[in-house]
Design an enzyme around this catalytic site. Structure first.
Site, PDB file in Angstrom:
ATOM      1  N   LYS A   9       0.842  -1.221   0.014  1.00 54.56           N
ATOM      2  CA  LYS A   9       0.172   0.004   0.078  1.00 54.56           C
ATOM      3  C   LYS A   9       0.674   1.244  -0.083  1.00 54.56           C
ATOM      4  O   LYS A   9       2.128   1.233   0.520  1.00 54.56           O
ATOM      5  CB  LYS A   9      -0.908  -0.046   1.321  1.00 54.56           C
ATOM      6  CG  LYS A   9      -2.023  -1.232   1.127  1.00 54.56           C
ATOM      7  CD  LYS A   9      -3.101  -1.036   2.252  1.00 54.56           C
ATOM      8  CE  LYS A   9      -4.032  -1.889   2.102  1.00 54.56           C
ATOM      9  NZ  LYS A   9      -4.964  -1.662   3.111  1.00 54.56           N
ATOM     10  N   TYR A  49     -12.534  -2.038  -3.925  1.00 57.34           N
ATOM     11  CA  TYR A  49     -13.070  -1.903  -2.459  1.00 57.34           C
ATOM     12  C   TYR A  49     -14.708  -2.070  -2.333  1.00 57.34           C
ATOM     13  O   TYR A  49     -15.076  -1.544  -1.477  1.00 57.34           O
ATOM     14  CB  TYR A  49     -12.460  -1.063  -1.646  1.00 57.34           C
ATOM     15  CG  TYR A  49     -11.158  -1.296  -0.982  1.00 57.34           C
ATOM     16  CD1 TYR A  49     -10.650  -2.481  -0.364  1.00 57.34           C
ATOM     17  CD2 TYR A  49      -9.921  -0.587  -1.411  1.00 57.34           C
ATOM     18  CE1 TYR A  49      -9.492  -2.904  -0.033  1.00 57.34           C
ATOM     19  CE2 TYR A  49      -8.679  -1.112  -1.079  1.00 57.34           C
ATOM     20  CZ  TYR A  49      -8.473  -1.872  -0.333  1.00 57.34           C
ATOM     21  OH  TYR A  49      -7.353  -2.170   0.115  1.00 57.34           O
ATOM     22  N   ASN A 112      -2.356   0.383   6.744  1.00 58.97           N
ATOM     23  CA  ASN A 112      -1.848  -0.928   7.340  1.00 58.97           C
ATOM     24  C   ASN A 112      -0.984  -1.787   6.226  1.00 58.97           C
ATOM     25  O   ASN A 112      -0.927  -2.792   6.464  1.00 58.97           O
ATOM     26  CB  ASN A 112      -3.231  -1.732   7.825  1.00 58.97           C
ATOM     27  CG  ASN A 112      -3.967  -2.007   6.563  1.00 58.97           C
ATOM     28  OD1 ASN A 112      -3.732  -1.673   5.644  1.00 58.97           O
ATOM     29  ND2 ASN A 112      -5.013  -2.976   6.842  1.00 58.97           N
ATOM     30  N   HIS A 115      -2.154  -5.248   1.532  1.00 62.02           N
ATOM     31  CA  HIS A 115      -3.583  -6.095   1.652  1.00 62.02           C
ATOM     32  C   HIS A 115      -3.336  -7.382   1.256  1.00 62.02           C
ATOM     33  O   HIS A 115      -2.286  -7.919   0.898  1.00 62.02           O
ATOM     34  CB  HIS A 115      -4.284  -5.384   0.273  1.00 62.02           C
ATOM     35  CG  HIS A 115      -5.476  -6.200  -0.154  1.00 62.02           C
ATOM     36  ND1 HIS A 115      -6.850  -5.963   0.503  1.00 62.02           N
ATOM     37  CD2 HIS A 115      -5.592  -7.093  -1.020  1.00 62.02           C
ATOM     38  CE1 HIS A 115      -7.622  -6.885  -0.041  1.00 62.02           C
ATOM     39  NE2 HIS A 115      -7.119  -7.511  -0.845  1.00 62.02           N
ATOM     40  N   GLU A 126      -9.453 -10.801  -7.476  1.00 60.66           N
ATOM     41  CA  GLU A 126      -8.848  -9.525  -7.226  1.00 60.66           C
ATOM     42  C   GLU A 126      -7.333  -9.437  -8.061  1.00 60.66           C
ATOM     43  O   GLU A 126      -7.044  -8.449  -8.562  1.00 60.66           O
ATOM     44  CB  GLU A 126      -8.504  -9.428  -5.954  1.00 60.66           C
ATOM     45  CG  GLU A 126      -9.432  -9.143  -4.971  1.00 60.66           C
ATOM     46  CD  GLU A 126      -9.243  -9.133  -3.463  1.00 60.66           C
ATOM     47  OE1 GLU A 126     -10.080  -8.677  -2.699  1.00 60.66           O
ATOM     48  OE2 GLU A 126      -7.905  -9.374  -3.105  1.00 60.66           O
TER      49      GLU A 126
END
Ligand code: CMP
Length: 146
Positions: A9, A49, A112, A115, A126
């Site tokens: 990320k 998302y 965070n 993913h 995905e």
């Protein structure tokens, strides 16, 4: 063999941790089948998302994920989904176990570091969100089977 989609990320990339995370991916026995550097649009992150679009954090999440470049990767190994989730740790870094990527690099629930797909089906779905079939490379120097 199972596939999962990982994303390094924006926070982890900006923090200079991409190399260490890729190193960890390889040392944990994953084959990298696809990888690229992308700056996602807000619309692309909203699509990725979409399952969370009713959640209160949806705006924050999609804004963050489109705020700077990230690195999606298709990873493959036996039990890839469960193994990658074990390696990255809990979504909330405050709850992430010692030695996990989120414990090491994540700063908050939103930012965070990485993913991971939550099911085998979503691992495939995905992966296809970011890569065409021809960009998902079979075989290679990092895997034993031809
Ligand atoms: P990820 O594994 O990418 O999947 C959905 C993401 O939503 C998750 O990681 C977090 O970054 C984010 N998320 C989940 N819960 C919250 C929350 N309560 N507040 C902010 N972000 C969240």
């Amino acid at each position: 063999m199972e596939r999962t989609l990982a994303i390094i990320k924006p926070d982890a990339l900006a923090g200079g941790h991409a190399g260490k995370i890729i190193d960890r991916i390889i040392s944990e026995g994953f084959a990298i089948r696809a990888m690229k550097l992308v700056r996602l649009t807000r619309r692309e992150t909203e699509g990725f998302y979409a399952v969370h679009n009713e959640r209160p954090f949806f705006g924050e999440l999609t804004e963050f994920m489109s705020s700077a470049p990230c690195i999606p990767l298709v990873l493959e190994r036996a039990d890839a989904v469960a193994k990658w989730r074990e390696v990255i740790g809990a979504t909330n870094p405050a709850e992430a176990a010692e030695g996990t990527i989120r414990k090491q690099f994540a700063t908050s629930m939103g930012e965070n570091a990485v993913h991971g797909s939550d099911s085998s089906e979503n691992g495939i779905k995905e992966g296809r969100y970011f890569f065409s079939e021809s960009e998902i490379v079979a075989g290679g120097a990092d895997v034993t089977e031809a």
